[in-house]
Design a protein around this motif. Structure first.
Motif, PDB file in Angstrom:
ATOM      1  N   THR A   7       0.823  -1.205   0.000  1.00 27.42           N
ATOM      2  CA  THR A   7       0.000   0.000   0.000  1.00 27.42           C
ATOM      3  C   THR A   7       0.858   1.255   0.000  1.00 27.42           C
ATOM      4  OG1 THR A   7      -1.629  -1.175   1.338  1.00 27.42           O
ATOM      5  CG2 THR A   7      -1.849   1.207   1.219  1.00 27.42           C
ATOM      6  N   ASP A   8       0.483   2.207  -0.832  1.00 24.16           N
ATOM      7  CA  ASP A   8       1.063   3.550  -0.817  1.00 24.16           C
ATOM      8  C   ASP A   8      -0.096   4.521  -0.625  1.00 24.16           C
ATOM      9  OD1 ASP A   8       3.563   2.535  -1.390  1.00 24.16           O
ATOM     10  OD2 ASP A   8       3.483   3.017  -3.503  1.00 24.16           O
ATOM     11  N   THR A   9      -0.172   5.144   0.535  1.00 27.47           N
ATOM     12  CA  THR A   9      -1.177   6.182   0.740  1.00 27.47           C
ATOM     13  C   THR A   9      -0.461   7.480   1.072  1.00 27.47           C
ATOM     14  OG1 THR A   9      -1.471   5.643   3.087  1.00 27.47           O
ATOM     15  CG2 THR A   9      -2.954   4.570   1.531  1.00 27.47           C
ATOM     16  N   TYR A  10      -1.144   8.574   0.842  1.00 32.62           N
ATOM     17  CA  TYR A  10      -0.558   9.878   1.095  1.00 32.62           C
ATOM     18  C   TYR A  10      -1.658  10.868   1.403  1.00 32.62           C
ATOM     19  CZ  TYR A  10      -1.979  10.984  -3.689  1.00 32.62           C
ATOM     20  OH  TYR A  10      -2.707  11.192  -4.831  1.00 32.62           O
ATOM     21  N   HIS A  11      -1.248  12.011   1.921  1.00 32.59           N
ATOM     22  CA  HIS A  11      -2.172  13.131   2.082  1.00 32.59           C
ATOM     23  C   HIS A  11      -1.549  14.320   1.378  1.00 32.59           C
ATOM     24  CE1 HIS A  11       0.596  13.557   5.509  1.00 32.59           C
ATOM     25  NE2 HIS A  11       0.429  14.847   5.337  1.00 32.59           N
ATOM     26  N   GLY A  12      -2.399  15.240   0.972  1.00 29.16           N
ATOM     27  CA  GLY A  12      -1.876  16.386   0.251  1.00 29.16           C
ATOM     28  C   GLY A  12      -2.940  17.428   0.017  1.00 29.16           C
ATOM     29  N   ARG A  13      -2.562  18.390  -0.808  1.00 27.36           N
ATOM     30  CA  ARG A  13      -3.490  19.461  -1.154  1.00 27.36           C
ATOM     31  C   ARG A  13      -3.155  19.967  -2.553  1.00 27.36           C
ATOM     32  NH1 ARG A  13      -1.434  24.949   1.436  1.00 27.36           N
ATOM     33  NH2 ARG A  13       0.776  24.548   1.355  1.00 27.36           N
ATOM     34  N   PHE A  14      -4.182  20.498  -3.191  1.00 26.89           N
ATOM     35  CA  PHE A  14      -3.979  21.089  -4.505  1.00 26.89           C
ATOM     36  C   PHE A  14      -3.493  22.513  -4.338  1.00 26.89           C
ATOM     37  CE2 PHE A  14      -7.128  17.751  -5.349  1.00 26.89           C
ATOM     38  CZ  PHE A  14      -6.433  17.061  -6.328  1.00 26.89           C
ATOM     39  N   GLU A  21      -5.652  22.565 -18.289  1.00 21.55           N
ATOM     40  CA  GLU A  21      -4.272  23.002 -18.528  1.00 21.55           C
ATOM     41  C   GLU A  21      -3.273  22.449 -17.526  1.00 21.55           C
ATOM     42  OE1 GLU A  21      -3.693  27.225 -18.980  1.00 21.55           O
ATOM     43  OE2 GLU A  21      -5.615  27.445 -19.996  1.00 21.55           O
ATOM     44  N   LYS A  22      -3.550  22.646 -16.224  1.00 23.11           N
ATOM     45  CA  LYS A  22      -2.507  22.379 -15.237  1.00 23.11           C
ATOM     46  C   LYS A  22      -3.113  22.079 -13.867  1.00 23.11           C
ATOM     47  CE  LYS A  22       1.601  24.752 -13.426  1.00 23.11           C
ATOM     48  NZ  LYS A  22       2.338  26.023 -13.478  1.00 23.11           N
ATOM     49  N   ILE A  23      -2.505  21.084 -13.189  1.00 23.78           N
ATOM     50  CA  ILE A  23      -2.845  20.762 -11.806  1.00 23.78           C
ATOM     51  C   ILE A  23      -1.522  20.639 -11.058  1.00 23.78           C
ATOM     52  CG2 ILE A  23      -3.871  19.072 -10.231  1.00 23.78           C
ATOM     53  CD1 ILE A  23      -5.583  18.153 -12.682  1.00 23.78           C
ATOM     54  N   VAL A  24      -1.409  21.311  -9.919  1.00 19.89           N
ATOM     55  CA  VAL A  24      -0.227  21.184  -9.071  1.00 19.89           C
ATOM     56  C   VAL A  24      -0.696  20.692  -7.710  1.00 19.89           C
ATOM     57  CG1 VAL A  24       1.760  22.348  -8.031  1.00 19.89           C
ATOM     58  CG2 VAL A  24       0.949  23.049 -10.303  1.00 19.89           C
ATOM     59  N   GLU A  25      -0.090  19.606  -7.253  1.00 12.83           N
ATOM     60  CA  GLU A  25      -0.464  18.979  -5.989  1.00 12.83           C
ATOM     61  C   GLU A  25       0.776  18.836  -5.111  1.00 12.83           C
ATOM     62  OE1 GLU A  25      -2.564  14.793  -4.515  1.00 12.83           O
ATOM     63  OE2 GLU A  25      -1.874  15.002  -6.569  1.00 12.83           O
ATOM     64  N   GLU A  26       0.639  19.172  -3.839  1.00 11.79           N
ATOM     65  CA  GLU A  26       1.702  18.947  -2.856  1.00 11.79           C
ATOM     66  C   GLU A  26       1.269  17.772  -1.997  1.00 11.79           C
ATOM     67  OE1 GLU A  26       3.940  22.193  -0.529  1.00 11.79           O
ATOM     68  OE2 GLU A  26       2.389  21.442   0.841  1.00 11.79           O
ATOM     69  N   LEU A  27       2.157  16.806  -1.773  1.00 16.69           N
ATOM     70  CA  LEU A  27       1.757  15.622  -1.019  1.00 16.69           C
ATOM     71  C   LEU A  27       2.905  15.052  -0.207  1.00 16.69           C
ATOM     72  CD1 LEU A  27       2.727  12.761  -2.683  1.00 16.69           C
ATOM     73  CD2 LEU A  27       1.270  13.892  -4.330  1.00 16.69           C
ATOM     74  N   GLN A  28       2.522  14.177   0.731  1.00 15.72           N
ATOM     75  CA  GLN A  28       3.456  13.479   1.593  1.00 15.72           C
ATOM     76  C   GLN A  28       2.958  12.059   1.786  1.00 15.72           C
ATOM     77  OE1 GLN A  28       3.642  15.868   5.157  1.00 15.72           O
ATOM     78  NE2 GLN A  28       5.766  15.354   5.475  1.00 15.72           N
TER      79      GLN A  28
END
Length: 89
Positions: A7-14, A21-28
């Motif tokens: 399993t690989d799970t993460y949390h983040g925000r856009f 055009e574009k999506i930028v996501e920050e995650l951990q």
């Protein structure tokens, strides 16, 4: 997996959303291993081309403990699953 055995799970925000055009996501990653907890940035660029839509993914901040080869393989598997879900040829 980084969170569990398979399993690989993460949390983040856009961070940025530009429709079509574009999506930028920050995650951990959610992991007990400290070397996997750094913040990563994913940038998805969408470009209309004759055949459909070209997707470019830029993955920044990849933990050093994850090889580029393993990361590329993970992306290819994820994109293949997306292709199947969307029923694309």
């Amino acid at each position: 997996g980084k969170t569990g055995e398979h399993t690989d799970t993460y949390h983040g925000r856009f961070m940025e959303l530009k429709p079509y055009e574009k999506i930028v996501e920050e995650l951990q990653f959610e992991s007990a291993e400290e070397s996997l907890k750094n913040r990563m940035t994913l940038t998805f660029l969408l470009e209309e081309i004759e055949e459909g839509t070209k997707l470019t993914v830029i993955h920044e901040g990849l933990p050093e403990s994850i090889s580029m080869k393993d990361n590329e393989l993970g992306w290819l598997e994820a994109l293949e699953q997306l292709r199947v879900i969307l029923q694309l040829e």
